[in-house]
Design a protein around this motif. Sequence first.
Motif, PDB file in Angstrom:
ATOM      1  N   SER A  39       0.817  -1.211   0.000  1.00 26.91           N
ATOM      2  CA  SER A  39       0.000   0.000   0.000  1.00 26.91           C
ATOM      3  C   SER A  39       0.847   1.255   0.000  1.00 26.91           C
ATOM      4  CB  SER A  39      -0.933  -0.001   1.223  1.00 26.91           C
ATOM      5  OG  SER A  39      -0.188   0.042   2.429  1.00 26.91           O
ATOM      6  N   GLU A  42       2.590   3.839  -4.813  1.00 26.30           N
ATOM      7  CA  GLU A  42       1.554   4.698  -5.378  1.00 26.30           C
ATOM      8  C   GLU A  42       0.557   3.856  -6.158  1.00 26.30           C
ATOM      9  OE1 GLU A  42      -0.473   8.149  -5.911  1.00 26.30           O
ATOM     10  OE2 GLU A  42       1.332   7.822  -4.715  1.00 26.30           O
ATOM     11  N   THR A  45      -4.387   4.935 -10.441  1.00 26.57           N
ATOM     12  CA  THR A  45      -5.666   5.615 -10.370  1.00 26.57           C
ATOM     13  C   THR A  45      -6.555   5.181 -11.521  1.00 26.57           C
ATOM     14  OG1 THR A  45      -4.656   7.543  -9.326  1.00 26.57           O
ATOM     15  CG2 THR A  45      -6.811   7.850 -10.332  1.00 26.57           C
ATOM     16  N   TYR A  46      -7.752   4.686 -11.165  1.00 18.75           N
ATOM     17  CA  TYR A  46      -8.715   4.290 -12.190  1.00 18.75           C
ATOM     18  C   TYR A  46      -9.765   5.380 -12.309  1.00 18.75           C
ATOM     19  CZ  TYR A  46     -12.573   1.970 -14.518  1.00 18.75           C
ATOM     20  OH  TYR A  46     -13.589   1.675 -15.378  1.00 18.75           O
ATOM     21  N   ARG A  54     -20.294   4.988 -12.969  1.00 16.58           N
ATOM     22  CA  ARG A  54     -20.198   5.457 -11.579  1.00 16.58           C
ATOM     23  C   ARG A  54     -21.387   4.956 -10.770  1.00 16.58           C
ATOM     24  NH1 ARG A  54     -20.370  10.391 -12.579  1.00 16.58           N
ATOM     25  NH2 ARG A  54     -18.126  10.840 -12.621  1.00 16.58           N
ATOM     26  N   GLU A  76     -14.202   8.283  -1.232  1.00 12.59           N
ATOM     27  CA  GLU A  76     -12.821   7.850  -1.042  1.00 12.59           C
ATOM     28  C   GLU A  76     -12.496   6.657  -1.927  1.00 12.59           C
ATOM     29  OE1 GLU A  76     -12.670   7.082   3.119  1.00 12.59           O
ATOM     30  OE2 GLU A  76     -12.394   9.204   3.675  1.00 12.59           O
ATOM     31  N   VAL A  77     -13.440   5.725  -2.055  1.00 13.54           N
ATOM     32  CA  VAL A  77     -13.214   4.541  -2.879  1.00 13.54           C
ATOM     33  C   VAL A  77     -13.103   4.910  -4.353  1.00 13.54           C
ATOM     34  CG1 VAL A  77     -14.215   2.362  -3.671  1.00 13.54           C
ATOM     35  CG2 VAL A  77     -14.333   2.967  -1.251  1.00 13.54           C
ATOM     36  N   ARG A  79     -12.429   7.897  -5.472  1.00 16.01           N
ATOM     37  CA  ARG A  79     -11.473   8.999  -5.644  1.00 16.01           C
ATOM     38  C   ARG A  79     -12.111  10.165  -6.413  1.00 16.01           C
ATOM     39  NH1 ARG A  79      -5.643   7.171  -5.378  1.00 16.01           N
ATOM     40  NH2 ARG A  79      -5.756   5.136  -4.382  1.00 16.01           N
ATOM     41  N   GLU A  80     -13.294  10.517  -5.970  1.00 17.82           N
ATOM     42  CA  GLU A  80     -13.999  11.629  -6.592  1.00 17.82           C
ATOM     43  C   GLU A  80     -14.498  12.583  -5.516  1.00 17.82           C
ATOM     44  OE1 GLU A  80     -16.737  10.989  -9.650  1.00 17.82           O
ATOM     45  OE2 GLU A  80     -15.737   9.246 -10.518  1.00 17.82           O
ATOM     46  N   GLU A  81     -14.897  13.776  -5.945  1.00 14.90           N
ATOM     47  CA  GLU A  81     -15.383  14.775  -5.017  1.00 14.90           C
ATOM     48  C   GLU A  81     -16.697  14.328  -4.383  1.00 14.90           C
ATOM     49  OE1 GLU A  81     -13.871  17.511  -4.024  1.00 14.90           O
ATOM     50  OE2 GLU A  81     -12.151  17.051  -5.323  1.00 14.90           O
ATOM     51  N   ARG A  82     -16.899  14.716  -3.131  1.00 14.88           N
ATOM     52  CA  ARG A  82     -18.108  14.331  -2.408  1.00 14.88           C
ATOM     53  C   ARG A  82     -19.371  14.798  -3.123  1.00 14.88           C
ATOM     54  NH1 ARG A  82     -19.017  13.814   3.734  1.00 14.88           N
ATOM     55  NH2 ARG A  82     -21.275  13.763   3.904  1.00 14.88           N
TER      56      ARG A  82
END
Length: 225
Positions: A39, A42, A45-46, A54, A76-77, A79-82
Amino acid sequence: MSVNNDSELAPDEAALNEEASRELEAMVAAESQAGEAESSEEPETYLVQSAAERNAIIEALIFVSEEPLSVKTMAEVLREEREVIEGAVADLAKEFNGRNSGLQLREVAGGWQFATRPEYHEHVRKYLKSRPSAKLSIASLETLAVIAYKQPVKVPEILEIRGVQSPSSIKTLLDKKLIVAKGRKETVGRPMMYGTSKDFLIQFGLKDLGELPSMEDFQDLSGGS
């Protein structure tokens, strides 16, 4: 010819289990260290290719989650904005709940979870009653109702409302994590106070305590009159 005596040769079961436990702990620790090393690299990133993809990923995540899944965790999973995930979940809920299927996507206890539709609860309840399970007794359900509506509440207050002693029922609810201790009241004897837990919201499919059913509904659940 000698005959083996299994009772003499067999090691003590408790000692064997303890030895196996230590061995497994060492294996888990080694595996954890290897995982931490991996972990530290690095991660690749997908990037989600489309809104449809999505939504499909979010649907899969909510389906496999044992507890209501928060938007924060999903963000978080993926990797996008809330804000992006909030919009996607809203679209997914609108689309999913418009299918008129047996399930619905609901916001429960700070997260999202699939649940059966209210109009089919009687059928689901009938099925569940046919299965052996650790059901709550009527006394425990009554105690849970008192705690839910009067929280934070002390043991003497529960006794006053129910008219009978309730420590065993409170212990059962505590063991099942449906209630939690809320601290001691600064009065004579400093009695412990109790309230409902997050697991309570999850088990009853509630977004928050504002969605609590009426006392009559609790009586229906317990089979009372």
